[in-house]
Design a protein around this motif. Structure first.
Motif, short mmCIF file in Angstrom:
data_model
loop_
_atom_site.label_atom_id
_atom_site.label_comp_id
_atom_site.label_asym_id
_atom_site.label_seq_id
_atom_site.Cartn_x
_atom_site.Cartn_y
_atom_site.Cartn_z
N ALA A 110 19.43 36.96 62.88
CA ALA A 110 20.11 35.76 63.37
C ALA A 110 19.87 34.56 62.45
O ALA A 110 20.67 33.62 62.44
CB ALA A 110 19.68 35.44 64.79
N MET A 111 18.82 34.60 61.66
CA MET A 111 18.57 33.52 60.71
C MET A 111 19.75 33.36 59.76
O MET A 111 20.05 32.24 59.33
CB MET A 111 17.29 33.80 59.91
CG MET A 111 16.03 33.68 60.72
SD MET A 111 14.54 34.19 59.81
CE MET A 111 14.60 33.14 58.37
N PHE A 112 20.42 34.44 59.44
CA PHE A 112 21.57 34.38 58.52
C PHE A 112 22.68 33.49 59.08
O PHE A 112 23.33 32.76 58.34
CB PHE A 112 22.11 35.78 58.23
CG PHE A 112 23.33 35.75 57.35
CD1 PHE A 112 23.21 35.51 56.00
CD2 PHE A 112 24.59 35.93 57.88
CE1 PHE A 112 24.33 35.45 55.18
CE2 PHE A 112 25.72 35.89 57.09
CZ PHE A 112 25.59 35.65 55.72
N TYR A 113 22.90 33.54 60.40
CA TYR A 113 23.95 32.72 61.00
C TYR A 113 23.62 31.23 60.87
O TYR A 113 24.50 30.41 60.60
CB TYR A 113 24.15 33.08 62.48
CG TYR A 113 24.68 34.47 62.67
CD1 TYR A 113 25.99 34.79 62.34
CD2 TYR A 113 23.86 35.47 63.16
CE1 TYR A 113 26.48 36.08 62.52
CE2 TYR A 113 24.34 36.76 63.36
CZ TYR A 113 25.65 37.05 63.02
OH TYR A 113 26.13 38.32 63.20
N LEU A 114 22.36 30.88 61.04
CA LEU A 114 21.96 29.49 60.84
C LEU A 114 22.11 29.09 59.38
O LEU A 114 22.65 28.02 59.06
CB LEU A 114 20.52 29.26 61.29
CG LEU A 114 20.22 29.42 62.77
CD1 LEU A 114 18.76 29.05 63.06
CD2 LEU A 114 21.14 28.59 63.62
N TYR A 115 21.65 29.97 58.49
CA TYR A 115 21.79 29.70 57.07
C TYR A 115 23.26 29.46 56.69
O TYR A 115 23.58 28.47 56.02
CB TYR A 115 21.22 30.88 56.26
CG TYR A 115 21.56 30.82 54.80
CD1 TYR A 115 20.83 30.00 53.95
CD2 TYR A 115 22.60 31.57 54.28
CE1 TYR A 115 21.15 29.93 52.59
CE2 TYR A 115 22.92 31.51 52.94
CZ TYR A 115 22.19 30.69 52.09
OH TYR A 115 22.52 30.62 50.76
N SER A 116 24.13 30.32 57.12
CA SER A 116 25.55 30.20 56.79
C SER A 116 26.15 28.90 57.32
O SER A 116 26.91 28.23 56.62
CB SER A 116 26.33 31.39 57.34
OG SER A 116 25.90 32.58 56.74
N ALA A 117 25.84 28.57 58.55
CA ALA A 117 26.41 27.37 59.16
C ALA A 117 25.92 26.10 58.47
O ALA A 117 26.72 25.17 58.22
CB ALA A 117 26.05 27.32 60.65
N PHE A 118 24.67 26.04 58.12
CA PHE A 118 24.13 24.83 57.50
C PHE A 118 24.40 24.77 56.01
O PHE A 118 24.45 23.69 55.44
CB PHE A 118 22.64 24.68 57.83
CG PHE A 118 22.41 24.16 59.21
CD1 PHE A 118 22.26 22.81 59.45
CD2 PHE A 118 22.40 25.02 60.30
CE1 PHE A 118 22.08 22.32 60.73
CE2 PHE A 118 22.23 24.56 61.58
CZ PHE A 118 22.07 23.19 61.80
N LYS A 119 24.60 25.90 55.37
CA LYS A 119 24.93 25.89 53.94
C LYS A 119 26.33 25.31 53.72
O LYS A 119 26.57 24.57 52.79
CB LYS A 119 24.88 27.31 53.37
CG LYS A 119 25.14 27.32 51.89
CD LYS A 119 25.01 28.68 51.29
CE LYS A 119 25.31 28.54 49.82
NZ LYS A 119 25.40 29.75 49.11
#
Length: 120
Positions: A110-119
């Motif tokens: 799920a960390m990937f979803y946060l990374y993608s959204a904030f990137k």
């Protein structure tokens, strides 16, 4: 120096506990009190120059939210609100929790979803 904003999603309280530990280690003078993302607004995030974001991973790599059985809204409902906001210049750190034994292939995915959204 602007305070560090700590935001987390949780249903069981484990991610909240880690958020509080991080705030304690950084000190109240530097890091603001951790905020559950279900009670946060995008404006709350925009007030901090540095963000520490925490999320558990549910099931097979999913963000916490109503669709994963959470009792309240969480990251899954919050992230779409970011689409129209400019986060340029923010420094973001992400931490994640998960079940390595039961979901080894999707551990902390799920960390990937946060990374993608904030990137973006």
């Amino acid at each position: 120096m602007a305070k560090i904003g700590i935001f987390f999603g949780t249903d069981t309280g484990n991610t909240r506990r880690i958020a509080k530990d991080i705030q304690t280690l950084l000190g109240a003078g530097l890091a603001a009190k951790p905020v559950n993302i279900r009670t946060a607004s995008v404006e709350d995030l925009l007030q901090a120059d540095v963000l520490i974001l925490g999320t558990p991973t549910y099931g097979e790599g999913e963000l916490p939210g109503l669709a994963t059985g959470n009792a309240t809204e969480s990251w899954a409902e919050f992230l779409p609100k970011l689409a129209s906001h400019d986060l340029t210049g923010k420094t973001v750190a992400i931490y994640g929790l998960g079940n390595q034994k039961g979901y080894a292939d999707d551990f902390v995915s799920a960390m990937f979803y946060l990374y993608s959204a904030f990137k973006q």
